[in-house]
Write a protein that holds these residues in place. Structure first.
Motif, PDB file in Angstrom:
ATOM      1  N   ARG A  90       0.842  -1.203   0.000  1.00  0.00           N
ATOM      2  CA  ARG A  90       0.000   0.000   0.000  1.00  0.00           C
ATOM      3  C   ARG A  90       0.884   1.263   0.000  1.00  0.00           C
ATOM      4  O   ARG A  90       0.696   2.170  -0.793  1.00  0.00           O
ATOM      5  N   ASP A  91       1.883   1.267   0.884  1.00  0.00           N
ATOM      6  CA  ASP A  91       2.728   2.465   1.022  1.00  0.00           C
ATOM      7  C   ASP A  91       3.625   2.706  -0.190  1.00  0.00           C
ATOM      8  O   ASP A  91       3.881   3.838  -0.556  1.00  0.00           O
ATOM      9  N   ASN A  92       4.132   1.610  -0.753  1.00  0.00           N
ATOM     10  CA  ASN A  92       5.136   1.777  -1.813  1.00  0.00           C
ATOM     11  C   ASN A  92       4.596   1.675  -3.229  1.00  0.00           C
ATOM     12  O   ASN A  92       5.195   2.198  -4.156  1.00  0.00           O
ATOM     13  N   ASN A 138       0.943   1.724  -3.914  1.00  0.00           N
ATOM     14  CA  ASN A 138      -0.496   2.014  -3.944  1.00  0.00           C
ATOM     15  C   ASN A 138      -1.294   0.780  -4.365  1.00  0.00           C
ATOM     16  O   ASN A 138      -2.245   0.873  -5.135  1.00  0.00           O
ATOM     17  N   LEU A 142      -3.443  -2.592  -3.279  1.00  0.00           N
ATOM     18  CA  LEU A 142      -4.193  -3.254  -2.216  1.00  0.00           C
ATOM     19  C   LEU A 142      -4.147  -4.761  -2.470  1.00  0.00           C
ATOM     20  O   LEU A 142      -4.629  -5.227  -3.503  1.00  0.00           O
ATOM     21  N   ASP A 162      -5.100  -1.474  -7.827  1.00  0.00           N
ATOM     22  CA  ASP A 162      -4.461  -0.167  -7.750  1.00  0.00           C
ATOM     23  C   ASP A 162      -5.379   0.764  -6.965  1.00  0.00           C
ATOM     24  O   ASP A 162      -6.549   0.936  -7.304  1.00  0.00           O
ATOM     25  N   LEU A 163      -4.832   1.350  -5.894  1.00  0.00           N
ATOM     26  CA  LEU A 163      -5.690   2.172  -5.024  1.00  0.00           C
ATOM     27  C   LEU A 163      -6.094   3.483  -5.687  1.00  0.00           C
ATOM     28  O   LEU A 163      -7.053   4.119  -5.255  1.00  0.00           O
ATOM     29  N   ILE A 164      -5.365   3.880  -6.706  1.00  0.00           N
ATOM     30  CA  ILE A 164      -5.708   5.146  -7.371  1.00  0.00           C
ATOM     31  C   ILE A 164      -6.692   4.915  -8.518  1.00  0.00           C
ATOM     32  O   ILE A 164      -7.749   5.535  -8.571  1.00  0.00           O
TER      33      ILE A 164
END
Ligand SMILES: Nc1ncnc2c1ncn2[C@@H]1O[C@H](COP(=O)(O)OP(=O)(O)OP(=O)(O)O)[C@@H](O)[C@H]1O
Ligand SMILES: [Mg+2]
Length: 354
Positions: free
Chosen positions: A200-202, A204, A206, A237-239
């Motif tokens: 998640r941090d690197n 994005n 999930l 992809d969180l975006i």
């Protein structure tokens, strides 16, 4: 008289009731059940629809009317009813496959260190409710030490570390007892969470729990190796909200796992610092023994050894040390008496709320 007759034929059962896995053995037969500690419940009908491996297959794929229940949390029963039903399901399976009579078996169950009387009673009640005739409690870590063939009876110290799913137990054992110990709520499952957080941090990205676990098992490590290994990591992809796949390598996974690995190492060091010098000398001579399925994390032995400056070895078949120790106790009443924990049933002041 009839009860005595039945007892003669009733086999004893041993249970390692783990946060991730429930393993059951029966006398003269060994391990008969080894399944994930998870239960699928149909909320509409309030009915259990799958237990163990069958339920695990549904993780991350279940519709909203099916809940996946993990009845143990950090080694302790968090959902009494589901635990009892799960054990009953396993007992019924065992009875069908192994016995053609219905004597209630004596059951030996492992419990974590530092459990409260209420938590202990919940284990006893769940086993009795599931069909046990009598319940004997032993500390999981003592069982694991017996399973790993450590000389627990002598006046010399051994350090054993059980790296499980929900907890890490670190104990120094001598003369049939735990001299000093520490429990950490960080173990294999937290490592999976580390990988989810890292993705998640690197990136994005999930990812699900099962994917995180498989990445850990495939290329996870605690010590750098010369050869680079990679694995694809699939998620959303969180975006963009769309499916995405990235390739992750072992050094990235090592970085992801490092918060858990560092916490475990710090805890080991703090136990060593609290251990009386005579026992430290014994531990140094014998080496620290790692067990539990999470001890299979590549390089964890080397990393602990480097940081604690003490030899470390992984027990044979680390995932089954606890149940093998319990299986040993089934046939050794004398040793069982030495390591038996007092029953919570003896304490009339304790009442457990179900
Ligand atoms: N090859 C492997 N490498 C790293 N971790 C592993 C490997 N195989 C299993 N694990 C991890 O081991 C953990 C389960 O360990 P184990 O079965 O000893 O736990 P448990 O007894 O159910 O739980 P606990 O003792 O904490 O109540 C899981 O987090 C799993 O992902
Ligand atoms: Mg365990």
């Amino acid at each position: 008289m009839f009860k005595k007759f039945l007892n003669k034929f009733s086999k004893k059962i041993g249970i390692d009731l783990g946060t991730s896995k429930t393993i059951i053995c029966i006398q003269d037969k060994g391990i008969v059940i080894s399944e994930p500690t998870v239960v699928a419940i149909n909320n509409r009908l309030d009915q259990i629809i799958a237990v163990g491996e069958e339920a695990r297959k549904m993780i991350g794929k279940n519709p909203s009317y099916i809940t996946l229940a993990y009845p143990l949390d950090k080694g302790v029963i968090s959902d009494f009813e589901v635990t009892e039903k799960m054990l009953k399901y396993f007992f019924d399976k065992i009875f069908q496959e192994n016995f053609n009579f219905s004597a209630r078996p004596s059951v030996i169950i492992g419990i974590p260190l530092d459990v409260t009387e209420v938590e202990k009673k919940a284990v006893e009640d769940a086993a009795m409710g599931a069909g046990a005739g009598k319940v004997f409690l032993v500390e999981e870590i003592m069982a694991a030490a017996i399973g790993a063939r450590l000389p627990i009876q002598g006046a010399s110290g051994s350090m054993i570390i059980n790296l499980g799913g929900g907890k890490t137990e670190i104990a120094v054992i001598s003369l049939y007892g735990v001299v000093i110990s520490k429990t950490l709520n960080i173990a294999g499952d937290e490592m999976n969470k580390n990988i989810i957080q890292y993705a998640r941090d690197n990136f994005n990205l999930l990812i699900g729990e099962k994917i995180a676990e498989s990445i850990k098992i495939k290329i996870g490590s605690a010590f750098a190796s010369e050869e680079e290994t990679t694995v694809e990591m699939r998620g959303r992809d969180l975006i963009s909200g769309l499916p995405k796949e990235i390739i992750i390598n072992d050094s990235q996974v090592r970085e992801a796992l490092s918060p858990s690995v560092i916490s475990i190492i710090d805890a080991i060091k703090s136990v060593l610092e609290m251990t009386p010098p005579e026992l430290v000398a014994d531990i140094y001579e014998r080496g620290i023994v790692l067990c539990g399925a999470a001890a299979m994390l590549t390089g964890i032995d080397k990393r602990v050894s480097n940081e604690a400056e003490i030899p470390v070895r992984i027990a044979d078949d680390p995932a089954t040390c606890t149940i093998r120790g319990i299986n040993f106790l089934i046939d050794d009443q004398k040793l069982l008496n030495e390591v038996l924990m007092p029953s919570a049933m003896d304490d009339k002041t304790v009442k457990v709320g179900k």
